[in-house]
Design a protein around this motif. Structure first.
Motif, PDB file in Angstrom:
ATOM      1  N   GLU A   1       0.617  -0.762   0.387  1.00  0.00           N
ATOM      2  CA  GLU A   1       0.004  -0.313   0.023  1.00  0.00           C
ATOM      3  C   GLU A   1       0.629   1.727  -0.307  1.00  0.00           C
ATOM      4  O   GLU A   1       1.911   0.846   0.516  1.00  0.00           O
ATOM      5  CB  GLU A   1      -0.524  -0.222   1.653  1.00  0.00           C
TER       6      GLU A   1
ATOM      7  N   PRO B   1      -0.078   5.062   0.838  1.00  0.00           N
ATOM      8  CA  PRO B   1      -0.123   5.824   0.971  1.00  0.00           C
ATOM      9  C   PRO B   1      -0.803   7.329   0.131  1.00  0.00           C
ATOM     10  O   PRO B   1       0.302   7.534   0.303  1.00  0.00           O
ATOM     11  CB  PRO B   1      -0.620   6.499   2.599  1.00  0.00           C
TER      12      PRO B   1
ATOM     13  N   GLU C   1      -4.658   1.144  -1.095  1.00  0.00           N
ATOM     14  CA  GLU C   1      -4.493   1.091  -0.014  1.00  0.00           C
ATOM     15  C   GLU C   1      -6.757   0.994   0.212  1.00  0.00           C
ATOM     16  O   GLU C   1      -7.732   0.846  -0.312  1.00  0.00           O
ATOM     17  CB  GLU C   1      -4.324   2.458   0.248  1.00  0.00           C
TER      18      GLU C   1
END
Lengths: 252, 394
Positions: free
Chosen positions: A95, A97, A146
């Protein structure tokens, strides 16, 4: 044309008790148009092989060589390897962000091609690639991986495979955690990639299930850091019936 | 990451007007109530007192920062006396620098936004110092009338030794976005205090953005009625040798008030130091409130230090929610690897990750004209690090 050649590859990782050897002399040649499946029990070093090819800093190559069309891959940085034509679909995509899928894909494509893709055709290409794996195109505005489900992360990897179109794709347990519908979608994506005819695939898997949808040309059984057996697709069927036990016992 | 949920019990502390917290001395105009700190006090222990250029001694000075303003129609700026500022109802100074600023500034500037005025363009005040030799005392009151809607941007640049008290008096139902940018030269010292009074049902967003200078900024929130909301955002980037300190105090002194604190910072270089102290007090009367505070630090190189101290003082359990989170992490190598494995060069990958780290805060600040500039400043800061790293770009 593209040939990925792995010769006597030894790789270790640092542990609290000093370096530990994971790969103990791997030999493997993937020519263009070939699909190789690597199968093996947990902890046999399959993922280490994938990450070592991609250049993950956690793994230290202690000896051996990896070349792509004769060029030394091990001397390249991670991003150089990708630009040379290698792609790793990860078992656990990371992920990131605050970085949108759209921005990520465009930045990656620009890096691989050496120039920014034409905006209009690019958006079309991205949408088409997402639709092919049944991903909602609005996900392009989400942050990279995400809040994605396990299946969405894997499909996002296939979107990247499609758009970046490498010479050789290493798929690290891309089938793990997928339900049958998602497995089919992902397999179709890999098959589209293969159908170009001159692309190499290294398919790493624990299960034979995905091999019903992606027919390998060669199957290698990976045990204790090296290849214990190799053969054609029939070897997968044999593994399906018998499991890894006899190879694991032989290695002890 | 630690996430602490407030226990559903009241502590047996009865307070009325007096702030119970040891983190917050009794507010007062009287300098005798704010003795010169030694550095051992709880509220000073993170601050490099020796590097404050003697501000705390409180010498008189009539040096000023230069002011350049964009005042949209209807907004006025004028000088008032310290007594008038007091009569307007500003929060009392809560520490020595703000008490000194009020005492020594020789009057305050009043930025006045009349009731019901709704502005599309921000009020901008650019404050610039010409030299760190100058000791400057600042006293500013921003008054926003009932139901007005406005963005106020205070920009600090250049150099000075500057202590200031800034009050935001936000009327009932008003919506205010206040941004304070500290982009000083390296030798500047800024001891600031932004005290916000939130009117009934008003919504205030305060954003503290610190890039340069030695900065210690206190942001205080108190509510003048029920239903008020405060969103306190922060973004900072500490470089080698730099000290950036943000202290927050939210005093939930009225029912059904809300606060949300979200500060993010990056640190790079030898002896870069960031301090974040977030304190939320939930008084007995403050039933039905909701609060959350979060501080995240991204450590880009060795040799940095981030102190992060969330604190929650709860005098009633009859609340909607209270919690805090604090994380300080190294640059995520997995993210870097993932991006690089897609062909993206290391420097570019780092930029993307830091970009991503700050992106949500920058979007939340809600002043579109600033977004691009802040990202550019973050990039420029990052450039120093990327450029300085041996072997970068190889």
């Amino acid at each position: 044309m593209a040939t990925l050649e792995i010769r006597d590859l030894h790789v270790s990782v640092d542990t609290e008790n000093g370096p530990k050897e994971i790969l103990k002399g791997v030999d493997l040649t993937i020519k263009d148009g070939e699909t190789h499946a690597i199968m093996g029990p947990n902890g046999s070093g399959k993922s280490t092989l994938a990450y070592s090819i991609a250049g993950h800093p956690k793994y230290t190559v202690t000896s051996g060589s990896v070349t792509l069309d004769g060029v030394d891959v091990l001397a390249m940085s991670v991003d150089e390897r990708a630009r040379a034509g290698l792609f790793l679909a990860m078992q656990y995509p990371v992920e990131v962000p605050g970085v949108s899928v759209a921005n990520f894909l465009r930045t990656a494509k620009t890096a691989i091609e050496g120039q920014a893709p034409k905006l209009r055709t690019w958006i079309k290409d991205v949408n088409a690639a997402m639709e092919k794996v049944a991903m909602d195109t609005t996900m392009a505005q989400r942050n990279v991986n995400e809040g994605f489900s396990g299946g969405e992360k894997k499909r996002h990897e296939i979107v990247q495979l499609e758009l970046l179109n490498p010479k050789v794709a290493v798929l690290d347990e891309t089938d793990s955690g997928l339900d049958i519908d998602a497995l089919k979608i992902v397999s179709e994506g890999v098959n589209r990639f293969r159908e170009q005819g001159d692309r190499g695939v290294l398919l790493i898997t624990h299960y034979t299930r995905i091999l019903r949808y992606i027919k390998p040309d060669f199957v290698h059984v990976f045990v204790d850091g090296k290849i214990a057996e190799q053969g054609g697709p029939e070897l997968a069927e044999q593994l399906e019936a018998e499991g890894y036990d006899k190879y694991v016992r032989a290695a002890v | 990451m630690t996430v602490t949920e407030a226990p559903n019990v009241a502590r047996a502390v009865e307070t009325s007007d007096k702030v119970a917290s040891h983190l917050h001395p009794t507010p007062s105009y009287d300098l005798a109530d704010h003795p010169v700190p030694t550095g051992r006090e709880e509220i000073w222990r993170f601050t490099p007192i020796k590097r404050l250029g003697g501000i705390l001694e409180g010498e008189a000075s009539d040096a000023h920062l230069t002011w350049e303003t964009d005042l949209p129609e209807g907004v006025t700026l004028r000088q008032i006396t310290a007594e008038e500022a007091r009569a307007l109802g500003e929060s009392l100074p809560a520490d020595r620098p703000s008490a000194l600023a009020v005492a020594n500034a020789g009057g305050a500037m009043l930025l006045d936004v009349p009731a019901e005025l709704e502005l599309d363009t921000p009020v901008v005040v650019r404050l610039r110092g010409s030299s760190a030799d100058d000791l400057v005392w600042g006293h500013l009151v921003v008054r926003v009338g009932n139901h007005a809607k406005v963005a106020v941007v205070l920009e600090h640049a250049g150099s000075a030794r500057y202590a200031a008290s800034t009050s935001f008096l936000v009327g009932d139902g008003a919506q205010v976005s206040a941004v304070t940018i500290q982009d000083w030269d390296d030798d500047a010292v800024h001891l600031g205090r932004d005290a916000i009074r939130v009117g009934r049902d008003a919504a205030v967003r305060h954003s503290a953005i610190s890039f340069g200078g030695l900065v210690r900024l206190n942001t205080e929130v108190v509510y003048d009625g029920p239903g008020g909301e405060a969103e306190l955002l922060g973004l900072y980037f500490a470089d080698a040798g730099q000290h950036l300190e943000h202290r927050l105090f939210v005093d939930h002194n009225a029912p059904r008030t809300r606060s949300n604190v979200d500060y993010k910072g990056a640190l790079q270089g030898e002896d870069a130091h960031a301090v974040w102290v977030g304190d939320v007090l939930i008084r007995k009367v403050a039933e039905g409130i909701e609060t959350y505070e979060s501080n995240r630090n991204l450590v880009l190189t060795d040799g940095c230090r981030a102190d992060s101290v969330p604190n929650l003082e709860i005098e009633t359990g009859e609340i909607e929610g209270a919690g805090h989170a604090s994380t300080t992490g190294r640059f995520d190598d997995q993210q870097l690897f993932y991006l690089q494995s897609r062909g993206i060069e290391e420097d570019e990958a780092r930029r993307l990750v830091v970009h991503g780290f700050f992106a949500d805060i920058i979007k939340k600040i809600g002043v579109p004209a600033l977004e691009e500039r802040l990202m550019a400043t973050v990039e420029a800061e990052l450039e120093k690090n990327v450029g300085a790293r041996p072997g970068a770009g190889a």
